[in-house]
Motif scaffolding. Structure first.
Motif, PDB file in Angstrom:
ATOM      1  N   VAL A   1      38.116  32.420  48.017  1.00 58.59           N
ATOM      2  CA  VAL A   1      37.808  33.604  47.206  1.00 58.59           C
ATOM      3  C   VAL A   1      37.408  34.769  48.104  1.00 58.59           C
ATOM      4  O   VAL A   1      37.909  35.896  47.957  1.00 58.59           O
ATOM      5  CB  VAL A   1      36.693  33.299  46.196  1.00 58.59           C
ATOM      6  N   VAL A   2      36.507  34.515  49.045  1.00 65.45           N
ATOM      7  CA  VAL A   2      36.043  35.573  49.945  1.00 65.45           C
ATOM      8  C   VAL A   2      37.193  36.107  50.797  1.00 65.45           C
ATOM      9  O   VAL A   2      37.227  37.293  51.144  1.00 65.45           O
ATOM     10  CB  VAL A   2      34.899  35.053  50.833  1.00 65.45           C
TER      11      VAL A   2
ATOM     12  N   THR B   1      39.419  34.467  37.837  1.00 64.27           N
ATOM     13  CA  THR B   1      39.533  35.818  37.273  1.00 64.27           C
ATOM     14  C   THR B   1      38.689  36.780  38.089  1.00 64.27           C
ATOM     15  O   THR B   1      37.502  36.527  38.319  1.00 64.27           O
ATOM     16  CB  THR B   1      39.074  35.852  35.811  1.00 64.27           C
ATOM     17  N   TRP B   2      39.323  37.845  38.525  1.00 57.03           N
ATOM     18  CA  TRP B   2      38.637  38.887  39.281  1.00 57.03           C
ATOM     19  C   TRP B   2      38.306  40.046  38.351  1.00 57.03           C
ATOM     20  O   TRP B   2      39.177  40.586  37.682  1.00 57.03           O
ATOM     21  CB  TRP B   2      39.523  39.377  40.429  1.00 57.03           C
ATOM     22  N   PHE B   3      37.008  40.383  38.297  1.00 55.68           N
ATOM     23  CA  PHE B   3      36.549  41.527  37.506  1.00 55.68           C
ATOM     24  C   PHE B   3      36.270  42.664  38.489  1.00 55.68           C
ATOM     25  O   PHE B   3      35.358  42.580  39.310  1.00 55.68           O
ATOM     26  CB  PHE B   3      35.273  41.169  36.747  1.00 55.68           C
ATOM     27  N   GLY B   4      37.083  43.717  38.392  1.00 57.52           N
ATOM     28  CA  GLY B   4      36.938  44.831  39.320  1.00 57.52           C
ATOM     29  C   GLY B   4      36.046  45.919  38.771  1.00 57.52           C
ATOM     30  O   GLY B   4      35.637  45.892  37.597  1.00 57.52           O
ATOM     31  N   PRO B   5      35.704  46.908  39.606  1.00 58.15           N
ATOM     32  CA  PRO B   5      34.871  48.021  39.155  1.00 58.15           C
ATOM     33  C   PRO B   5      35.419  48.661  37.892  1.00 58.15           C
ATOM     34  O   PRO B   5      36.635  48.831  37.743  1.00 58.15           O
ATOM     35  CB  PRO B   5      34.919  48.985  40.349  1.00 58.15           C
ATOM     36  N   GLU B   6      34.539  48.988  36.988  1.00 61.99           N
ATOM     37  CA  GLU B   6      34.923  49.497  35.669  1.00 61.99           C
ATOM     38  C   GLU B   6      35.665  50.814  35.775  1.00 61.99           C
ATOM     39  O   GLU B   6      35.263  51.723  36.493  1.00 61.99           O
ATOM     40  CB  GLU B   6      33.678  49.673  34.813  1.00 61.99           C
ATOM     41  N   ARG B   7      36.763  50.908  35.060  1.00 62.38           N
ATOM     42  CA  ARG B   7      37.527  52.160  34.995  1.00 62.38           C
ATOM     43  C   ARG B   7      37.048  52.994  33.820  1.00 62.38           C
ATOM     44  O   ARG B   7      36.604  52.476  32.806  1.00 62.38           O
ATOM     45  CB  ARG B   7      39.005  51.873  34.821  1.00 62.38           C
ATOM     46  N   ALA B   8      37.152  54.278  33.956  1.00 59.88           N
ATOM     47  CA  ALA B   8      36.785  55.152  32.841  1.00 59.88           C
ATOM     48  C   ALA B   8      37.753  54.928  31.684  1.00 59.88           C
ATOM     49  O   ALA B   8      38.962  54.819  31.870  1.00 59.88           O
ATOM     50  CB  ALA B   8      36.824  56.610  33.292  1.00 59.88           C
ATOM     51  N   LYS B   9      37.212  54.889  30.468  1.00 60.38           N
ATOM     52  CA  LYS B   9      38.060  54.691  29.296  1.00 60.38           C
ATOM     53  C   LYS B   9      38.864  55.961  29.009  1.00 60.38           C
ATOM     54  O   LYS B   9      38.378  57.073  29.135  1.00 60.38           O
ATOM     55  CB  LYS B   9      37.193  54.329  28.078  1.00 60.38           C
TER      56      LYS B   9
ATOM     57  N   LYS C   1      30.753  47.140  41.152  1.00 54.19           N
ATOM     58  CA  LYS C   1      30.837  45.928  41.981  1.00 54.19           C
ATOM     59  C   LYS C   1      31.925  44.998  41.452  1.00 54.19           C
ATOM     60  O   LYS C   1      32.496  45.213  40.388  1.00 54.19           O
ATOM     61  CB  LYS C   1      29.493  45.194  41.976  1.00 54.19           C
ATOM     62  N   GLN C   2      32.195  43.918  42.184  1.00 55.25           N
ATOM     63  CA  GLN C   2      33.205  42.954  41.790  1.00 55.25           C
ATOM     64  C   GLN C   2      32.585  41.592  41.496  1.00 55.25           C
ATOM     65  O   GLN C   2      31.554  41.230  42.054  1.00 55.25           O
ATOM     66  CB  GLN C   2      34.282  42.777  42.865  1.00 55.25           C
ATOM     67  N   MET C   3      33.239  40.860  40.628  1.00 50.54           N
ATOM     68  CA  MET C   3      32.831  39.498  40.307  1.00 50.54           C
ATOM     69  C   MET C   3      34.070  38.630  40.182  1.00 50.54           C
ATOM     70  O   MET C   3      35.111  39.089  39.692  1.00 50.54           O
ATOM     71  CB  MET C   3      32.035  39.458  38.999  1.00 50.54           C
ATOM     72  N   VAL C   4      33.977  37.395  40.640  1.00 50.19           N
ATOM     73  CA  VAL C   4      35.039  36.418  40.460  1.00 50.19           C
ATOM     74  C   VAL C   4      34.475  35.227  39.705  1.00 50.19           C
ATOM     75  O   VAL C   4      33.411  34.707  40.053  1.00 50.19           O
ATOM     76  CB  VAL C   4      35.632  35.954  41.809  1.00 50.19           C
TER      77      VAL C   4
END
Length: 271
Positions: free
Chosen positions: A253-254, A261-269, A237-240
């Protein structure tokens, strides 16, 4: 990397005490009014909106004309009980001004620990949203305390908002704070600090740079906001995170504006 605000059907908005209470301890009526306006506007646009609000103890302090938060848990809980009813009165009044309906839900961690109670709460939220009613959620501070034998507290409403957002399958969590995003360092102490506009992975360096609360009325800080972001990102999910000084920023924002700051879906390390 560029942020991408995906189309949002269901949105959770969290507002902190520092945004609801002036530095002098008085309730920020303008913020509450603008928040009610924008949530009503989003509802009218067809979005489903949930509000997670702090502020009960802060409002209680104002109502009782106190300038110092008491140390005793029972006194804090009494203030929360006083402040919560006044806070909901203010919300209900302002929402009514914009022809919107709000409903109160007070939660403890136990509600989400047990499958039966968890499902009842989720069903209630779904029913409210289907009826275009805005759920207003807060932790039940009058009963939630670490002194009890079972786990009741969330610890802060940042984590509560992320838990609610993931449980109800919200598309976006927007956290309104007393700072306009995540910085490379504390901008109040380091003039070279710069805003981090996009994050898709929370590194140890980012977590180490988080500082504590900046308000005597609230309990959260950047650490709790990053924990909320981590919960959202891990769930895809996303968070701002942005400033709550003027809640009308929610509309921008919407719409995908580059705010906070926009936190996007986690990427694989890698590796």
């Amino acid at each position: 990397m560029q942020r991408i605000i995906t189309p949002c059907r269901r949105i959770v908005v969290k507002i902190g005490t520092s945004s609801l209470i002036h530095a002098n301890g008085k309730v920020n009526l303008q913020t509450i009014d603008r928040l009610a306006y924008v949530l009503a506007a989003l509802t009218n646009q067809g979005q489903e909106v949930v509000l997670v609000t702090s502020g009960a103890i802060g409002v209680g302090l104002d109502r009782m004309k106190l300038t110092t938060r008491p140390q005793a848990i029972a006194q804090q809980q009494a203030l929360a009980a006083i402040g919560q009813s006044e806070l909901m009165r203010l919300y209900a009044q302002r929402f009514a001004d914009y022809d919107a309906q709000a409903a109160q839900l007070l939660l403890t961690h136990d509600v989400f620990e047990f499958p039966g109670s968890r499902q009842h709460v989720l069903d209630t939220i779904d029913a409210l949203l289907a009826a275009k009613v805005i759920p207003v959620i807060n932790e039940n501070d009058s009963v939630a305390t670490d002194e009890l034998d079972h786990r009741t507290t969330f610890g802060d409403n940042d984590q509560l908002s992320a838990l609610v957002a993931t449980r109800i399958d919200a598309d976006l969590l927007i956290v309104l704070s007393d700072i306009d995003g995540l910085y490379s360092a504390d901008p109040r102490k380091d003039p070279s600090a710069h805003l981090i506009p996009v994050l898709t992975q929370l590194s140890d360096q980012v977590l180490a740079g988080a500082s504590g609360t900046g308000s005597r009325f609230g309990t959260g800080g950047m650490v709790t906001k990053l924990k909320a972001a981590a919960t959202m990102m891990a769930a895809g999910k996303q968070m701002v995170l942005c400033s709550g000084a003027d809640p009308r920023v929610l509309l921008k924002v919407v719409a995908g504006a580059p705010i906070g700051t926009w936190f996007g879906p986690e990427r694989a390390k890698e590796g």
